[in-house]
Design a protein around this motif. Structure first.
Motif, PDB file in Angstrom:
ATOM      1  N   PHE A  55      62.311  78.291  52.747  1.00  0.00           N
ATOM      2  CA  PHE A  55      62.275  78.352  54.352  1.00  0.00           C
ATOM      3  C   PHE A  55      61.870  79.553  54.786  1.00  0.00           C
ATOM      4  CE2 PHE A  55      65.722  75.295  52.763  1.00  0.00           C
ATOM      5  CZ  PHE A  55      65.111  74.317  53.042  1.00  0.00           C
ATOM      6  N   ASP A  56      61.493  80.567  54.116  1.00  0.00           N
ATOM      7  CA  ASP A  56      60.806  81.751  54.893  1.00  0.00           C
ATOM      8  C   ASP A  56      59.359  81.504  55.068  1.00  0.00           C
ATOM      9  OD1 ASP A  56      63.025  83.596  54.447  1.00  0.00           O
ATOM     10  OD2 ASP A  56      62.422  84.367  52.855  1.00  0.00           O
ATOM     11  N   ILE A  57      58.667  82.128  56.013  1.00  0.00           N
ATOM     12  CA  ILE A  57      57.400  81.999  56.188  1.00  0.00           C
ATOM     13  C   ILE A  57      56.762  83.175  55.930  1.00  0.00           C
ATOM     14  CG2 ILE A  57      55.686  81.510  58.186  1.00  0.00           C
ATOM     15  CD1 ILE A  57      57.805  79.990  59.480  1.00  0.00           C
ATOM     16  N   VAL A  58      55.650  83.079  55.358  1.00  0.00           N
ATOM     17  CA  VAL A  58      54.885  84.089  54.888  1.00  0.00           C
ATOM     18  C   VAL A  58      53.515  84.244  55.366  1.00  0.00           C
ATOM     19  CG1 VAL A  58      56.187  84.705  52.778  1.00  0.00           C
ATOM     20  CG2 VAL A  58      54.292  83.251  52.476  1.00  0.00           C
ATOM     21  N   GLN A  59      52.788  85.463  55.433  1.00  0.00           N
ATOM     22  CA  GLN A  59      51.440  85.343  55.955  1.00  0.00           C
ATOM     23  C   GLN A  59      50.568  85.696  54.716  1.00  0.00           C
ATOM     24  OE1 GLN A  59      50.644  88.854  58.553  1.00  0.00           O
ATOM     25  NE2 GLN A  59      48.431  88.768  57.916  1.00  0.00           N
ATOM     26  N   ILE A  60      49.795  84.979  54.344  1.00  0.00           N
ATOM     27  CA  ILE A  60      48.890  85.247  53.256  1.00  0.00           C
ATOM     28  C   ILE A  60      47.300  85.168  53.661  1.00  0.00           C
ATOM     29  CG2 ILE A  60      48.027  84.467  50.751  1.00  0.00           C
ATOM     30  CD1 ILE A  60      50.556  82.752  50.674  1.00  0.00           C
ATOM     31  N   ASP A  61      46.664  86.232  53.222  1.00  0.00           N
ATOM     32  CA  ASP A  61      45.377  86.295  53.818  1.00  0.00           C
ATOM     33  C   ASP A  61      44.361  86.535  52.507  1.00  0.00           C
ATOM     34  OD1 ASP A  61      45.964  86.549  56.516  1.00  0.00           O
ATOM     35  OD2 ASP A  61      46.292  88.375  56.516  1.00  0.00           O
ATOM     36  N   PHE A  62      43.183  86.272  52.679  1.00  0.00           N
ATOM     37  CA  PHE A  62      42.172  86.255  51.399  1.00  0.00           C
ATOM     38  C   PHE A  62      41.127  86.857  52.058  1.00  0.00           C
ATOM     39  CE2 PHE A  62      44.830  82.656  50.737  1.00  0.00           C
ATOM     40  CZ  PHE A  62      45.192  82.675  49.380  1.00  0.00           C
ATOM     41  N   ALA A  63      40.316  87.774  51.435  1.00  0.00           N
ATOM     42  CA  ALA A  63      39.297  88.397  51.765  1.00  0.00           C
ATOM     43  C   ALA A  63      38.335  88.628  50.561  1.00  0.00           C
ATOM     44  CB  ALA A  63      39.568  90.210  52.379  1.00  0.00           C
ATOM     45  N   SER A  64      36.895  88.599  50.846  1.00  0.00           N
ATOM     46  CA  SER A  64      35.913  88.690  49.792  1.00  0.00           C
ATOM     47  C   SER A  64      34.622  89.355  50.466  1.00  0.00           C
ATOM     48  CB  SER A  64      35.688  87.494  49.070  1.00  0.00           C
ATOM     49  OG  SER A  64      34.694  87.630  48.370  1.00  0.00           O
ATOM     50  N   SER A  65      33.722  90.003  49.876  1.00  0.00           N
ATOM     51  CA  SER A  65      32.673  90.324  50.169  1.00  0.00           C
ATOM     52  C   SER A  65      31.627  89.343  50.405  1.00  0.00           C
ATOM     53  CB  SER A  65      31.856  91.210  49.161  1.00  0.00           C
ATOM     54  OG  SER A  65      31.541  90.654  47.791  1.00  0.00           O
ATOM     55  N   ASP A  66      31.945  88.159  49.945  1.00  0.00           N
ATOM     56  CA  ASP A  66      31.293  87.016  50.215  1.00  0.00           C
ATOM     57  C   ASP A  66      32.168  85.931  51.032  1.00  0.00           C
ATOM     58  OD1 ASP A  66      29.822  84.720  50.256  1.00  0.00           O
ATOM     59  OD2 ASP A  66      29.609  84.106  48.126  1.00  0.00           O
ATOM     60  N   PRO A  67      31.934  85.911  52.394  1.00  0.00           N
ATOM     61  CA  PRO A  67      32.775  85.146  53.382  1.00  0.00           C
ATOM     62  C   PRO A  67      32.952  83.793  53.043  1.00  0.00           C
ATOM     63  CG  PRO A  67      31.520  86.627  54.557  1.00  0.00           C
ATOM     64  CD  PRO A  67      30.936  86.504  53.242  1.00  0.00           C
ATOM     65  N   THR A  68      31.919  83.003  52.116  1.00  0.00           N
ATOM     66  CA  THR A  68      31.975  81.952  52.058  1.00  0.00           C
ATOM     67  C   THR A  68      32.960  81.295  50.748  1.00  0.00           C
ATOM     68  OG1 THR A  68      30.365  82.082  50.333  1.00  0.00           O
ATOM     69  CG2 THR A  68      29.446  81.522  52.536  1.00  0.00           C
ATOM     70  N   LEU A  69      33.353  82.305  50.028  1.00  0.00           N
ATOM     71  CA  LEU A  69      34.400  82.052  49.122  1.00  0.00           C
ATOM     72  C   LEU A  69      35.966  81.976  49.475  1.00  0.00           C
ATOM     73  CD1 LEU A  69      33.514  84.783  46.340  1.00  0.00           C
ATOM     74  CD2 LEU A  69      32.964  82.407  46.230  1.00  0.00           C
ATOM     75  N   VAL A  70      36.155  82.381  50.701  1.00  0.00           N
ATOM     76  CA  VAL A  70      37.236  82.175  51.347  1.00  0.00           C
ATOM     77  C   VAL A  70      37.478  81.265  52.452  1.00  0.00           C
ATOM     78  CG1 VAL A  70      38.173  84.475  50.664  1.00  0.00           C
ATOM     79  CG2 VAL A  70      36.721  84.252  52.716  1.00  0.00           C
ATOM     80  N   GLU A  71      36.215  80.580  52.657  1.00  0.00           N
ATOM     81  CA  GLU A  71      36.450  79.647  54.019  1.00  0.00           C
ATOM     82  C   GLU A  71      37.404  78.583  53.721  1.00  0.00           C
ATOM     83  OE1 GLU A  71      32.394  78.639  54.778  1.00  0.00           O
ATOM     84  OE2 GLU A  71      31.870  80.194  55.689  1.00  0.00           O
ATOM     85  N   GLY A  72      37.227  78.037  52.631  1.00  0.00           N
ATOM     86  CA  GLY A  72      38.071  76.936  52.190  1.00  0.00           C
ATOM     87  C   GLY A  72      39.788  77.156  52.178  1.00  0.00           C
ATOM     88  N   PHE A  73      40.067  78.636  52.094  1.00  0.00           N
ATOM     89  CA  PHE A  73      41.464  78.695  52.210  1.00  0.00           C
ATOM     90  C   PHE A  73      42.111  78.826  53.809  1.00  0.00           C
ATOM     91  CE2 PHE A  73      40.109  80.598  48.124  1.00  0.00           C
ATOM     92  CZ  PHE A  73      40.903  79.769  47.544  1.00  0.00           C
ATOM     93  N   SER A  74      41.116  78.578  54.712  1.00  0.00           N
ATOM     94  CA  SER A  74      41.246  78.632  56.013  1.00  0.00           C
ATOM     95  C   SER A  74      41.717  77.208  56.762  1.00  0.00           C
ATOM     96  CB  SER A  74      40.398  79.369  57.008  1.00  0.00           C
ATOM     97  OG  SER A  74      40.110  80.409  56.453  1.00  0.00           O
ATOM     98  N   PHE A  75      42.820  77.326  57.277  1.00  0.00           N
ATOM     99  CA  PHE A  75      43.395  75.980  58.042  1.00  0.00           C
ATOM    100  C   PHE A  75      42.315  75.854  59.301  1.00  0.00           C
ATOM    101  CE2 PHE A  75      47.250  76.990  55.907  1.00  0.00           C
ATOM    102  CZ  PHE A  75      47.431  75.663  55.028  1.00  0.00           C
ATOM    103  N   GLN A  76      42.137  74.574  59.584  1.00  0.00           N
ATOM    104  CA  GLN A  76      41.168  74.265  60.650  1.00  0.00           C
ATOM    105  C   GLN A  76      41.508  74.913  62.109  1.00  0.00           C
ATOM    106  OE1 GLN A  76      40.059  69.966  60.612  1.00  0.00           O
ATOM    107  NE2 GLN A  76      38.839  70.227  58.610  1.00  0.00           N
ATOM    108  N   ASN A  77      42.943  74.726  62.052  1.00  0.00           N
ATOM    109  CA  ASN A  77      43.495  75.133  63.652  1.00  0.00           C
ATOM    110  C   ASN A  77      43.630  76.563  63.589  1.00  0.00           C
ATOM    111  OD1 ASN A  77      45.592  75.084  61.650  1.00  0.00           O
ATOM    112  ND2 ASN A  77      47.057  74.509  63.243  1.00  0.00           N
ATOM    113  N   ASN A  78      43.236  77.480  62.707  1.00  0.00           N
ATOM    114  CA  ASN A  78      43.484  78.929  62.759  1.00  0.00           C
ATOM    115  C   ASN A  78      42.437  79.709  63.303  1.00  0.00           C
ATOM    116  OD1 ASN A  78      45.992  78.593  61.843  1.00  0.00           O
ATOM    117  ND2 ASN A  78      45.567  79.307  59.713  1.00  0.00           N
TER     118      ASN A  78
END
Length: 275
Positions: A55-78
Motif C-alpha cells: 500500500f505504499d506509493i512509489v515513483q518510478i521514472d524511465f529514461a533513455s537516449s531513445d524516447p520511443t523506448l519509454v513511451e509505453g511506460f507512461s500512463f495516458q493521463n500523465n
C-alpha cells in the motif's frame, strides 16, 4: 468575604496558567547535556533504511537516449510524466492535494507493482535501492538498449493525532523531513499539547515500535527520531487542563473559571446575606 474571593480567584488563575517552559521548543533542560547557540550538532547515526510495504506509493521514472523506448511506460493521463509521476520535491502537502495517489505506482497487498509491459514485480520488503535494481533487471531483460530506472518513495506520508491543529494523513513532498517539518506541515501543535510527550509510532520490517519524544529538549536535534519516516504516526497528549472543560486556549479557560467563580460568590453572598 473579600479574602475568600481573592483566594478563589488566585487559585483559578494559577490552575489556568500554562508555563512557557511547557510550550517552548528546544530548551536546555536540566537532565540533558546543554547545547549552546551556534554549536554544531551532528545527526545521530541511525542504522536504518526504510523498507517498502504493501500500500505504499512509489515513483518510478524511465529514461533513455531513445524516447520511443519509454513511451509505453507512461500512463495516458500523465502527460509528459514518465512511468508514474514527476513531482518535484518541495514544501508541505496535506489532505486533498495528493497527485501521487493518481499518478504513482501503488504496491498491492501482495507487495507487487504492476508496470506496463513488464507486468507485476514484487518490491515490498526491499529498500528503495533494492527495488530499483529489481525493476532495472526486469527492463534490461526487455530491452537491449539502455533504459535507466529511477525509483523512490513518492513523498513522505504520515499521520497526526491528538493536540495538532490539523489531524489526519499529512504529506510532505520531500525525500527527507524533520519532526519540525512534520509539525509545521500539520499546522503546529495546540497550546494544550504536552510537548514533552510526543509519541512516534513507527513501522519496521515485521513490526511496530513506539518512541517517546520531548520537543522541549534541545538534544532532540541529535536524536535518532529527528527525521520522520513514511507511515509514521505522531500522537501528542493533551495537558490535564483539557479535562476541566472544552476550552482550547488560556483565555477561554479563564472565562470558564470566571463564570464558576461568579456563581460561587453569588451563592455565598445569598447564603451569608440571609444569616
Amino acid at each position: 468575604m473579600k479574602h475568600l474571593s481573592f483566594l478563589i480567584l488566585l487559585a483559578a488563575l494559577v490552575s489556568s496558567c500554562i508555563s512557557n517552559k511547557r510550550i517552548t521548543y528546544l530548551q536546555n533542560l536540566s537532565d540533558s547535556t546543554a547545547i549552546d547557540l551556534d554549536e554544531f550538532i551532528p545527526f545521530a547515526e541511525v542504522d536504518y533504511e526504510y523498507i517498502l510495504q504493501p500500500f505504499d506509493i512509489v515513483q518510478i521514472d524511465f529514461a533513455s537516449s531513445d524516447p520511443t523506448l519509454v513511451e509505453g511506460f507512461s500512463f495516458q493521463n500523465n502527460g509528459n510524466n514518465m512511468g508514474g509521476m514527476r513531482m518535484a520535491g518541495g514544501g508541505g502537502g496535506g489532505q486533498g492535494s495528493d497527485p501521487l495517489y493518481m499518478t504513482g505506482y501503488s504496491i498491492d497487498k501482495e507487495g507487487m507493482v504492476d508496470i506496463p509491459r513488464l507486468g507485476k514485480i514484487k518490491i515490498a520488503g526491499m529498500t528503495e535501492e533494492e527495488a530499483k535494481n529489481v525493476v532495472q533487471e526486469a527492463i534490461n531483460a526487455y530491452f537491449k538498449d539502455d533504459v535507466y530506472v529511477r525509483l523512490r518513495i513518492a513523498g513522505i506520508r504520515y499521520t497526526t493525532l491528538g493536540e495538532f491543529n490539523s489531524v489526519g494523513v499529512q504529506i510532505i513532498f520531500k525525500n527527507r523531513a524533520t519532526l519540525f517539518d512534520a509539525l509545521a506541515n500539520a499546522g503546529e501543535t495546540t497550546l494544550l499539547g504536552k510537548k514533552n510527550k510526543l509519541f512516534l509510532i513507527r513501522q519496521y520490517d515485521g513490526g511496530t515500535k513506539i518512541h517517546q519524544i520531548n520537543l522541549n529538549d534541545r538534544a532532540l536535534l541529535g536524536s535518532p527520531w529527528y527525521f520522520i519516516q513514511p507511515n509514521d504516526i505522531l500522537y501528542l497528549e493533551p495537558m490535564k487542563i483539557r479535562q476541566i472543560g472544552t476550552a482550547d486556549n488560556l483565555t477561554a479557560s479563564l472565562a470558564l473559571f470566571g463564570g464558576i467563580l461568579a456563581s460561587v460568590l453569588l451563592i455565598l453572598n445569598l447564603v451569608t446575606g440571609n444569616l
